[in-house]
Write an enzyme that holds these catalytic residues in place. Structure first.
Site, PDB file in Angstrom:
ATOM      1  N   ALA A  64       0.848  -1.154   0.394  1.00  0.00           N
ATOM      2  CA  ALA A  64       0.053   0.180  -0.187  1.00  0.00           C
ATOM      3  C   ALA A  64       0.711   1.187   0.196  1.00  0.00           C
ATOM      4  O   ALA A  64       2.177   1.052   0.865  1.00  0.00           O
ATOM      5  CB  ALA A  64      -0.963  -0.018   1.783  1.00  0.00           C
ATOM      6  N   GLY A 117       2.071   4.783   0.976  1.00  0.00           N
ATOM      7  CA  GLY A 117       2.341   5.706   2.753  1.00  0.00           C
ATOM      8  C   GLY A 117       3.076   4.685   3.419  1.00  0.00           C
ATOM      9  O   GLY A 117       3.672   4.202   3.432  1.00  0.00           O
ATOM     10  N   ASP A 118       3.013   5.641   4.662  1.00  0.00           N
ATOM     11  CA  ASP A 118       3.748   5.488   5.379  1.00  0.00           C
ATOM     12  C   ASP A 118       2.691   3.664   6.206  1.00  0.00           C
ATOM     13  O   ASP A 118       2.023   3.703   6.190  1.00  0.00           O
ATOM     14  CB  ASP A 118       3.675   6.867   7.175  1.00  0.00           C
ATOM     15  CG  ASP A 118       3.908   7.682   6.258  1.00  0.00           C
ATOM     16  OD1 ASP A 118       4.594   7.671   5.198  1.00  0.00           O
ATOM     17  OD2 ASP A 118       4.053   7.985   7.606  1.00  0.00           O
ATOM     18  N   GLY A 177       2.540   1.383   8.391  1.00  0.00           N
ATOM     19  CA  GLY A 177       1.718   1.263   9.696  1.00  0.00           C
ATOM     20  C   GLY A 177       3.330   0.625  10.914  1.00  0.00           C
ATOM     21  O   GLY A 177       3.273  -0.410  10.573  1.00  0.00           O
ATOM     22  N   ASP A 206     -15.522   1.134   6.859  1.00  0.00           N
ATOM     23  CA  ASP A 206     -16.128   0.432   7.086  1.00  0.00           C
ATOM     24  C   ASP A 206     -14.923  -1.330   6.721  1.00  0.00           C
ATOM     25  O   ASP A 206     -14.192  -1.472   5.212  1.00  0.00           O
ATOM     26  CB  ASP A 206     -17.281  -0.581   6.117  1.00  0.00           C
ATOM     27  CG  ASP A 206     -17.682  -2.049   6.598  1.00  0.00           C
ATOM     28  OD1 ASP A 206     -17.636  -2.026   7.714  1.00  0.00           O
ATOM     29  OD2 ASP A 206     -18.651  -2.123   6.042  1.00  0.00           O
TER      30      ASP A 206
HETATM   31  N1  LIG Z   1      -8.027   1.937   3.810  1.00  0.00           N
HETATM   32  C1  LIG Z   1      -7.173   2.494   3.292  1.00  0.00           C
HETATM   33  N2  LIG Z   1      -7.149   2.936   2.367  1.00  0.00           N
HETATM   34  C2  LIG Z   1      -5.499   3.181   1.590  1.00  0.00           C
HETATM   35  N3  LIG Z   1      -4.662   2.948   1.948  1.00  0.00           N
HETATM   36  C3  LIG Z   1      -4.839   3.207   3.963  1.00  0.00           C
HETATM   37  C4  LIG Z   1      -5.642   1.844   4.283  1.00  0.00           C
HETATM   38  N4  LIG Z   1      -6.024   2.201   5.319  1.00  0.00           N
HETATM   39  C5  LIG Z   1      -4.404   2.023   5.513  1.00  0.00           C
HETATM   40  N5  LIG Z   1      -3.507   1.812   4.389  1.00  0.00           N
HETATM   41  C6  LIG Z   1      -1.664   2.854   4.682  1.00  0.00           C
HETATM   42  O1  LIG Z   1      -1.180   1.704   5.152  1.00  0.00           O
HETATM   43  C7  LIG Z   1      -0.582   2.360   6.389  1.00  0.00           C
HETATM   44  C8  LIG Z   1      -1.080   1.527   7.838  1.00  0.00           C
HETATM   45  O2  LIG Z   1      -2.119   1.651   8.051  1.00  0.00           O
HETATM   46  P1  LIG Z   1      -3.081   2.031   9.438  1.00  0.00           P
HETATM   47  O3  LIG Z   1      -2.746   3.448   9.964  1.00  0.00           O
HETATM   48  O4  LIG Z   1      -3.863   1.651   9.512  1.00  0.00           O
HETATM   49  O5  LIG Z   1      -1.802   0.379  10.402  1.00  0.00           O
HETATM   50  P2  LIG Z   1      -1.427   1.007  11.493  1.00  0.00           P
HETATM   51  O6  LIG Z   1      -0.182   0.091  12.021  1.00  0.00           O
HETATM   52  O7  LIG Z   1      -2.655   1.387  12.919  1.00  0.00           O
HETATM   53  O8  LIG Z   1      -0.764   2.577  11.775  1.00  0.00           O
HETATM   54  P3  LIG Z   1      -0.309   3.562  12.978  1.00  0.00           P
HETATM   55  O9  LIG Z   1       1.451   3.487  13.241  1.00  0.00           O
HETATM   56  O10 LIG Z   1       0.047   4.975  12.246  1.00  0.00           O
HETATM   57  O11 LIG Z   1      -0.881   2.924  14.222  1.00  0.00           O
HETATM   58  C9  LIG Z   1      -1.211   3.883   6.178  1.00  0.00           C
HETATM   59  O12 LIG Z   1      -0.796   5.127   6.626  1.00  0.00           O
HETATM   60  C10 LIG Z   1      -1.641   4.453   4.694  1.00  0.00           C
HETATM   61  O13 LIG Z   1      -0.682   4.196   4.653  1.00  0.00           O
HETATM   62 MG   LIG Z   2      -1.480   4.182  11.136  1.00  0.00          MG
END
Ligand SMILES: Nc1ncnc2c1ncn2[C@@H]1O[C@H](COP(=O)(O)OP(=O)(O)OP(=O)(O)O)[C@@H](O)[C@H]1O
Ligand SMILES: [Mg+2]
Length: 582
Positions: free
Chosen positions: A325, A327-328, A330, A381
């Site tokens: 995906a 972006g940064d 997670g 969702d």
């Molecule tokens: N619905 C989505 N559409 C597009 N990209 C997404 C989506 N969900 C997540 N991403 C991408 O995946 C990355 C990680 O997802 P998410 O923020 O849900 O994970 P996390 O591990 O909970 O993040 P954090 O470290 O901020 O808690 C996001 O920063 C984004 O770049």
């Molecule tokens: Mg996140």
């Protein structure tokens, strides 16, 4: 009931206990469907009485039903089949027998999904087991039955009298506040739109008989067809102090799509033949996938079936590939996507880096919390899948080794298959941090203001997103900003919003760590500016619109409103100035 039988269809013989087990599955499905209907049918009265808390409770109660009745069916088949419960040949005969009953139902596809849920649970099926599950979409029911879905008028033009007739078909126990005025305004808006379109000739006006209910709104849904042109016709109704009013007229697929969007809770709409309704909705919102439409009317389990089928069909293309995906990355979730398919897959990592101190179960609890809550158009969702199996060739090596290294407890490779024990799917949106980098200044300004709106809508619905970083929000196709990162979400009413106490000593002032004690649920709005929008023109625009977010008084004010039990509604459309009276 139809006269077809297992014998005439030449099906494998199903032993007596198999027949009994099939009966039990049908009976459990009937109980589920009755419970679903009963709650759905309450929606009208909730709307008429303006019983918003009751409506919210119904929405939550309905989401719990499926699980309850699948559990019941699984227990029943264990009781009936005893030692034979894991015999696959018996289940193959049962599926064939089940199909005979399912095909007589107006909601055959849902009954089949229910059967699949039961077998998948009994066998903990990995991938799909074609011998004992329904794989392909089913034929239409043999005897559709029930009242027609639509009322149809064929006219030269839409006038106030026609709109009035349409409104009067819904015999509410509450009167319309000003039906003449509303009918005239609606007819005028429709007329102007139609006049601006090239198509001429007779106009077909189809209006769906069941009303769609959600939150404080009741939606009349239809379509206008002339020549080769089709327009949606969505009339959101509100029950105001003075009676029922039409709040807007939505005539574009985009506007309809937002109403049926993936970040709102599911509608309550009482329908006998769900497939027919979904096909109708698809005719006015051609860009929406079938699974999203099933989800939208509350049949999210069948939505999963539909999604899975289209996914598998797509993955048969030799070029189909998953990708990281954008972006940064997670800290909690490993996220990948199918570029051609507007979807992301989110897998909980095996362990989380500091400062995350959550657990796998806690993360799942947060996703469940979002699932059962009113998402007010601001939370994506997420559908939960277990034991999925994908062709290995669809994974680039780098992605696969990443997934196995960060989530080896969930993702494993077996020969040419990749098995994913647990995953959430969500609609893909553009992460807001990326969007702001690429958007032109005006669009970026709009997006940061939307971001503040999202935080405020969620706050009004008693949700505090915790992590308010831009990377945890995304921009939809329609330019709305929603949140997709749930591991730090909590009830706003349970947060303690505080001012940072002034330092008492010089050492305090220099300390890297806070000099005062901070509890788990403490929030310091003064600190938000550090996380929010990047400095410069964008931050100025954000603060101009949403400077109050940094103010303790804003958050305390929301908490006070929540304490009074006020249910704040958020509208999935631009309220029509022409129709609005206050
Ligand atoms: N619905 C989505 N559409 C597009 N990209 C997404 C989506 N969900 C997540 N991403 C991408 O995946 C990355 C990680 O997802 P998410 O923020 O849900 O994970 P996390 O591990 O909970 O993040 P954090 O470290 O901020 O808690 C996001 O920063 C984004 O770049
Ligand atoms: Mg996140």
């Amino acid at each position: 009931m139809s006269a077809i039988s297992a014998e005439t269809l030449n099906l494998p013989l199903c032993p007596e206990i198999g027949n009994r087990a099939v009966e039990a599955i049908h009976a459990a499905y009937d109980r589920y469907q009755r419970g679903f209907e009963e709650i759905t049918q309450r929606a009208r009265e909730r709307f008429e009485r303006r019983d918003w808390l009751g409506a919210q409770a119904d929405a939550t109660e309905r989401l719990a039903l499926y699980r309850i009745h699948v559990d019941g069916a699984v227990a029943d088949v264990h009781d009936i089949l005893q030692d034979a419960v894991m015999e696959r040949t018996l289940w193959a005969a049962m599926r064939a027998r089940h199909e005979v009953g399912a095909r007589c139902r107006p909601d055959a596809e849902l009954a089949q999904t229910f059967f699949n849920s039961v077998t998948r649970r009994v066998f903990s099926t990995v991938g799909v087991d074609s011998a004992i599950e329904y794989l392909e979409p089913t034929d239409p029911p043999i005897e559709p039955g029930g009242p027609p879905l639509l009322d149809r008028d064929v006219v030269d033009a839409v006038d106030a009298a026609l709109v009035r007739r349409i409104l009067d078909r819904f015999a509410w126990s509450v009167p319309y506040a000003s039906p003449e005025r509303d009918a005239a305004a609606v007819a005028r808006i429709i007329g102007e739109t139609l006049d601006s379109m090239p198509a001429r000739g007779p106009l077909t006006v189809d209006v769906v008989r069941p009303v769609f209910y959600r939150n404080k709104g009741a939606y009349v849904v239809g379509r206008l067809r002339r020549g080769g042109m089709t327009l949606p016709l969505v009339l959101p109704l509100l029950n105001s102090e003075r009676g029922i009013v039409v709040d807007a007229v939505l005539l574009t697929p985009n506007e309809a799509s937002i109403v049926f969007g993936f970040s709102w809770s599911y509608f309550r709409v009482d329908v006998t033949r769900p497939r027919e309704l979904v096909d109708f909705l698809s005719s006015i919102m051609p860009l929406k996938r079938i699974d999203e439409l099933y989800n939208g009317i509350g049949y999210n389990k069948h939505g999963k079936t539909e999604l899975f089928r289209s996914l598998m069909t797509y993955l048969r293309y030799p070029d189909a590939r998953f990708a990281f995906a954008e972006g940064d990355e997670g800290m909690v979730m490993a996220v990948f996507t199918l570029p051609a398919f507007n979807l992301v897959f989110k897998i909980i990592k095996d362990s989380f880096g500091a400062p995350k101190n959550t657990t796998r179960q806690a993360v799942m609890d947060k996703y469940h919390f979002v699932f059962v809550r009113d998402r007010v158009g601001r939370l994506a969702d997420a559908q939960e899948f277990e034991h999925l199996e994908f062709p290995r060739r669809c994974f680039p090596e780098e992605l696969l080794s990443y997934l196995v290294s960060v989530a080896g407890k969930t993702v494993r490779v077996e020969g040419d298959r990749v098995i994913v024990r647990h995953v959430y799917t969500e609609r893909r949106v553009t992460p807001l941090n990326l969007y702001l980098r690429e958007a032109d200044p005006a669009a970026a300004r709009e997006a940061v203001i939307e971001y503040g709106n999202a935080i405020k809508d969620l706050a009004a619905a008693d949700i505090f997103t915790g992590d308010m970083l831009l990377k945890n929000f995304g921009v939809t196709r329609n330019g709305r900003v929603i949140c997709y990162d749930y591991d730090e979400l909590c009830l706003l009413s349970e947060c303690r919003f505080r001012r940072i106490p002034p330092p008492t000593t010089y050492e305090d002032e220099l300390a890297a760590e806070p000099w005062f004690s901070v509890a788990e649920n403490d929030v310091f709005p003064e600190e938000f500016h550090a996380f929010l929008v990047p400095p410069g023109e964008l931050r100025d625009a954000f603060l101009h619109a949403h400077g109050d977010l940094l103010d303790l008084a804003f958050w305390h004010g929301v908490q006070q409103r929540l304490a009074t039990g006020e249910v704040v509604d958020v509208f999935p459309y631009r309220r029509s100035a022409l129709l609005r009276r206050n």
